[in-house]
Scaffold this motif. Structure first.
Motif, mmCIF file in Angstrom:
data_model
loop_
_atom_site.group_PDB
_atom_site.id
_atom_site.type_symbol
_atom_site.label_atom_id
_atom_site.label_comp_id
_atom_site.label_asym_id
_atom_site.label_seq_id
_atom_site.Cartn_x
_atom_site.Cartn_y
_atom_site.Cartn_z
ATOM 1 N N LEU A 14 0.822 -1.212 0.000
ATOM 2 C CA LEU A 14 0.000 0.000 0.000
ATOM 3 C C LEU A 14 0.857 1.263 0.000
ATOM 4 O O LEU A 14 0.542 2.233 -0.686
ATOM 5 C CB LEU A 14 -0.914 0.008 1.231
ATOM 6 C CG LEU A 14 -2.154 -0.884 1.189
ATOM 7 C CD1 LEU A 14 -2.892 -0.811 2.519
ATOM 8 C CD2 LEU A 14 -3.089 -0.450 0.063
ATOM 9 N N LEU A 15 1.920 1.242 0.784
ATOM 10 C CA LEU A 15 2.784 2.419 0.846
ATOM 11 C C LEU A 15 3.505 2.644 -0.477
ATOM 12 O O LEU A 15 3.730 3.789 -0.873
ATOM 13 C CB LEU A 15 3.793 2.273 1.993
ATOM 14 C CG LEU A 15 3.192 2.269 3.411
ATOM 15 C CD1 LEU A 15 4.267 2.030 4.455
ATOM 16 C CD2 LEU A 15 2.448 3.567 3.699
ATOM 17 N N PRO A 19 3.380 6.735 -3.277
ATOM 18 C CA PRO A 19 4.752 7.215 -3.053
ATOM 19 C C PRO A 19 4.823 8.632 -2.497
ATOM 20 O O PRO A 19 5.709 8.948 -1.712
ATOM 21 C CB PRO A 19 5.386 7.131 -4.454
ATOM 22 C CG PRO A 19 4.224 7.158 -5.402
ATOM 23 C CD PRO A 19 3.099 6.478 -4.693
ATOM 24 N N GLY A 20 3.872 9.493 -2.908
ATOM 25 C CA GLY A 20 3.899 10.864 -2.394
ATOM 26 C C GLY A 20 3.655 10.901 -0.900
ATOM 27 O O GLY A 20 4.409 11.530 -0.142
ATOM 28 N N ALA A 25 5.619 11.275 4.689
ATOM 29 C CA ALA A 25 5.561 10.702 6.035
ATOM 30 C C ALA A 25 6.950 10.305 6.527
ATOM 31 O O ALA A 25 7.346 10.629 7.658
ATOM 32 C CB ALA A 25 4.623 9.503 6.046
ATOM 33 N N VAL A 26 7.711 9.599 5.680
ATOM 34 C CA VAL A 26 9.040 9.140 6.090
ATOM 35 C C VAL A 26 9.966 10.330 6.328
ATOM 36 O O VAL A 26 10.720 10.363 7.311
ATOM 37 C CB VAL A 26 9.628 8.181 5.038
ATOM 38 C CG1 VAL A 26 11.104 7.894 5.331
ATOM 39 C CG2 VAL A 26 8.843 6.882 5.013
ATOM 40 N N ALA A 289 -0.968 11.547 12.036
ATOM 41 C CA ALA A 289 -2.284 11.023 12.435
ATOM 42 C C ALA A 289 -3.376 11.696 11.619
ATOM 43 O O ALA A 289 -4.326 11.033 11.158
ATOM 44 C CB ALA A 289 -2.502 11.258 13.927
ATOM 45 N N SER A 290 -3.249 13.011 11.415
ATOM 46 C CA SER A 290 -4.227 13.725 10.588
ATOM 47 C C SER A 290 -4.218 13.206 9.156
ATOM 48 O O SER A 290 -5.273 12.970 8.547
ATOM 49 C CB SER A 290 -3.924 15.232 10.593
ATOM 50 O OG SER A 290 -3.985 15.751 11.903
ATOM 51 N N LEU A 291 -3.012 13.025 8.613
ATOM 52 C CA LEU A 291 -2.911 12.537 7.235
ATOM 53 C C LEU A 291 -3.440 11.107 7.112
ATOM 54 O O LEU A 291 -4.098 10.759 6.123
ATOM 55 C CB LEU A 291 -1.459 12.604 6.769
ATOM 56 C CG LEU A 291 -0.865 14.011 6.593
ATOM 57 C CD1 LEU A 291 0.604 13.923 6.214
ATOM 58 C CD2 LEU A 291 -1.641 14.792 5.540
#
Length: 817
Positions: A14-15, A19-20, A25-26, A289-291
């Motif tokens: 899924l990740l 990719p964006g 996130a990373v 968490a919001s994302l």
């Protein structure tokens, strides 16, 4: 384990499909976790790493509390009195708090090495045994005793080839041969990165109340730590009662564990920085968490199908949590690499002596910390999205049209609360960083009282064997300055025992003929003591206010004179004229007192002697050659002489000139630490600069994360509601109304977050009060401008998705409907 492996594979797939989102996130986590790792490595090296001694928790430092500081050194009589008492320590050791180092002869060019003069019990107290030979023993410190030295392992390897037969050989230090009796263990270089240790010769019968000894004791096995402080304080009171002056009124002796005393000045700033990077990580977690919540909206149909096919709430919860932890661990791995890259740069900015590079290495504890906060971060930002996803109703979600699906009110409220949270945290950091920044700017804008441009300084450790008398020291300084003044690039040259903004001596003095008030025998005056040559004032362009400056005729054989600064004139002669008055320096210590009163011949402008942020203190300047011989004998070995020159040209050419002219006078004299006075000033504000830069970086990172988080959440919401926006526009709603619909949601969260952040900062900023100069912890300008800057940045993040929503083509929406 099989299910966990499947969850990890599915999460990774899924990740990769997003990719964006994965990159954002990373990267967010890597920056936050990397910052935490870098700061923790410093905290670990300074505050948490045990001292490299045997049973370091049983090592206690005996200190003196006085009105100026709570870790002041002791005098010889105080140390000797403690040795004679029944005490909680099995042994005590002492050494001077500063040492000028030693000239290592036989090196080309001459080399200055760090060293320490210590009492024979030094190695035994610290629990350190030489790897070769022996340490000191009783009698090595006797007056006229053997000249012996213990060398550091690194010096033994480099200078002596690591040969075992070096024991019994000699090492020439300061022009004298010392017999090598031992080699310290590898890595041992305490105190002050010492490379050699010599016996410290003290007179236990001395009544000289000059304070310059650091005293450390090893607690007896039967003694409890809490007893040490009380017993030492009581013994200090006994000494003060037995001999007036041995412990000054208002002073008392104390004892604290060596680790705590060593780091007490940096503990609060480091913990504040650790708290700041913790807030940054929390901002990143709230952001993700919001994302994740917003991203979960687009997966409602997928989750509904999975639930309908038999997936229970626990499996959905675990799947979402697995994705979050996988993201955070990936961010932690990248963050560890970033911290490894960033740490050397951070240590380069750190105040001198805060931490050795090897002490901040990425050891096992730091790696474990990084792994721990990575997993914790994944749990923090993953729990809420996982819980929301596990509560989804399959029937309701499947009946919802994909064309009209929007977030439910509860989920929308949750996202709003998370945005408020990250804005609140960012405001707290911005206000704290702004306070430090304003304080630092005001501090650096202070005029030090001298012109530092084109002024260079070098340190000279002048051996007692050749320069232990005022006449010899004066002759060396005169010959060197005369040669330097003959150089076309040098306008002025002078010597001083200590430089402005460096630690130096303070001495009591009495004013001749005064019977009452400050300066009377019962209430002596006190001033900073600065032996200098006449070129000192010219080199620094310290202005003469009245009277005259020292000149070349003020020598060791001439009448004793002194120049004072304006602060001394204001304090001790507020309504009179100090010129022509006579003072006797060192009056409270008979061993170093002026043999006869000296006349005040001039007044100069004030110089910030201790720190830019401290008001000018009274200073007395005397000719270098007029130092009392006993005073020079006691401090020549501890304080290196400072040579100052005002010169044009680059540093390298000047350093070569200094070495050439000094070696023409004394070819065995090393010339070290050639640096500019601008760098001396910069070093003096190193702690403030370090704290300001790091907290500022954390605040900017938190601001960027909050802006990215707000932009991401609103973008997701606009994407989910694109058809709704199109319908509104198709039905005649103006584009400005659509823009306001999105802006209102974002700005309401920002404004509430700002209000909460300002309220929280109002409670937290007093923690920074001791780090601020001429700035209130509740400075109104900062409390307005910092939140305003955040509102401006987040306004851009809010406006971009709102503008994109207003660009939705209503005809495309109607055709799809």
């Amino acid at each position: 384990m099989v299910e966990l492996r499947d969850d990890l594979r599915f999460a990774a797939r899924l990740l990769r499909k997003s990719p964006g989102f994965t990159a954002v996130a990373v990267l967010s986590l890597a920056l936050a976790i990397g910052a935490n790792t870098a700061i923790f490595s410093v905290v670990n090296g300074v505050l948490l790493r045990p001292l490299p001694f045997l049973e370091p928790d049983r090592l206690f430092q005996v200190v003196r509390h006085d009105p100026g500081r709570d870790d002041a050194p002791l005098s010889v009589p105080q140390y000797a009195f403690l040795l004679r008492q029944e005490q909680p320590f099995s042994r005590l050791a002492a050494w001077p708090v500063i040492d000028s180092g030693f000239n290592l002869s036989g090196e080309i060019p001459p080399q200055r090495i760090r060293g320490a003069r210590v009492t024979p019990s030094f190695f035994e107290v610290l629990g350190v045994s030489p790897v070769l030979g022996r340490g000191f023993r009783a009698g090595d410190d006797a007056e006229g005793g053997p000249r012996v030295v213990v060398v550091a392992h690194e010096l033994w390897q480099r200078r002596l080839g690591g040969r075992p037969d070096a024991i019994g050989g000699t090492l020439n230090l300061d022009g004298e041969d010392f017999t090598i009796i031992g080699v310290a263990p590898p890595g041992f270089a305490y105190p002050r990165s010492a490379q050699v240790w010599l016996p410290l010769r003290l007179d236990p019968a001395s009544t000289e109340d000059t304070h310059y000894l650091m005293v450390v004791g090893r607690l007896k096995p039967e003694s409890r730590p809490e007893q040490a402080a009380a017993q030492v304080k009581a013994q200090g009171e006994q000494l003060g009662a037995s001999r007036p002056g041995a412990v000054r009124p208002g002073d008392w002796l104390d004892a604290g564990d060596l680790q705590s005393v060593k780091v007490h000045q940096v503990r609060t700033p480091l913990l504040v920085l650790l708290g700041a990077v913790g807030l940054v990580l929390l901002v990143a977690c709230v952001n993700l968490a919001s994302l994740q919540l917003a991203r979960g909206m687009g997966r409602e149909r997928e989750l509904s199908v999975r639930i309908a096919l038999g997936a229970n709430a626990a499996r959905i919860f675990r799947q979402f949590l697995t994705e979050s932890v996988l993201l955070s661990v990936s961010g932690g791995a990248v963050g560890l690499l970033l911290a490894t890259w960033f740490l050397p740069s951070m240590l380069a900015l750190a105040p001198e002596g805060l931490l050795a590079p090897e002490e901040a290495a990425m050891g096992g504890r730091v790696i474990a910390f990084t792994l721990g906060i990575s997993v914790l971060a994944g749990l923090l930002f993953g729990l809420l999205p996982a819980w929301q996803a596990s509560r989804m109703s399959p029937g309701g979600s499947l009946r919802v049209s994909a064309l009209s699906a929007t977030s439910s009110p509860p989920r929308g409220r949750t996202q709003w609360v998370l945005v408020v949270g990250q804005v609140t945290l960012a405001v707290i950091l911005l206000i704290g960083a702004s306070l430090l920044a304003k304080s630092f700017v005001l501090l650096r804008s202070i005029a030090p009282g001298f012109d530092s441009r084109e002024v260079w300084t070098a340190k000279l450790s002048l051996p007692e064997s050749r320069y232990g008398t005022p006449e010899a020291l004066e002759s060396f300084a005169h010959r060197v300055t005369e040669r330097l003044k003959g150089q076309p690039s040098i306008q002025a040259a002078g010597f001083a025992l200590t430089l402005p903004l460096e630690s130096g001596l303070r001495l009591d003095f009495i004013i001749q003929g005064r019977r009452e008030g400050e300066g009377a025998p019962g209430k002596m005056a006190r001033a900073h003591y600065r032996p200098v040559t006449h070129g000192y004032f010219d080199a620094l362009k310290i202005e003469r206010v009245r009277g005259r400056l020292l000149d070349d005729l003020d020598r060791s054989a001439s009448a004793p004179v002194a120049v004072i600064n304006e602060a001394a004139a204001r304090r001790f002669w507020p309504d009179g004229e100090p010129l022509g008055q006579h003072i006797t320096l060192g009056s409270s210590i008979p061993q170093i007192v002026d043999p006869e009163p000296r006349e005040i011949i001039g007044v100069v402008s004030d110089v910030r002697e201790l720190a830019l942020g401290e008001e000018p203190q009274p200073v007395v300047y005397i000719p270098l050659g007029q130092m009392p011989a006993p005073l020079l004998e006691r401090f020549a070995s501890m304080l290196p002489q400072s040579l100052l020159v005002r010169a044009s040209g680059d540093r390298q050419a000047l350093a070569e000139t200094l070495r050439r002219e000094i070696w023409a006078v004394d070819p065995t004299q090393p010339v070290t630490d050639v640096t500019s006075m601008e760098q001396v000033i910069s070093r003096s504000v190193g702690p403030q600069r370090f704290n300001t830069l790091l907290l500022g970086l954390m605040a900017l990172l938190a601001l960027a994360l909050a802006a990215v988080g707000l932009y991401g959440v609103l973008s997701y919401r606009v994407n989910q509601r694109a058809r709704e926006m199109g319908v509104r526009l198709a039905l005649g709603a103006p584009r400005s109304a659509v823009v306001w619909l999105v802006l209102r949601r974002g700005l309401s969260a920002v404004l509430v977050g700002v209000a909460l952040g300002v309220a929280a900062a109002f409670k937290l900023t007093p923690l920074l009060e001791h780090e601020l100069y001429s700035v209130s912890a509740w400075d109104p300008w900062v409390f307005v401008s910092a939140p305003a800057a955040l509102v401006a940045v987040t306004l851009v993040s809010t406006w971009l998705p709102a503008f994109r929503a207003s660009r939705v083509d209503p005809m495309v929406t109607l055709r799809s409907e």
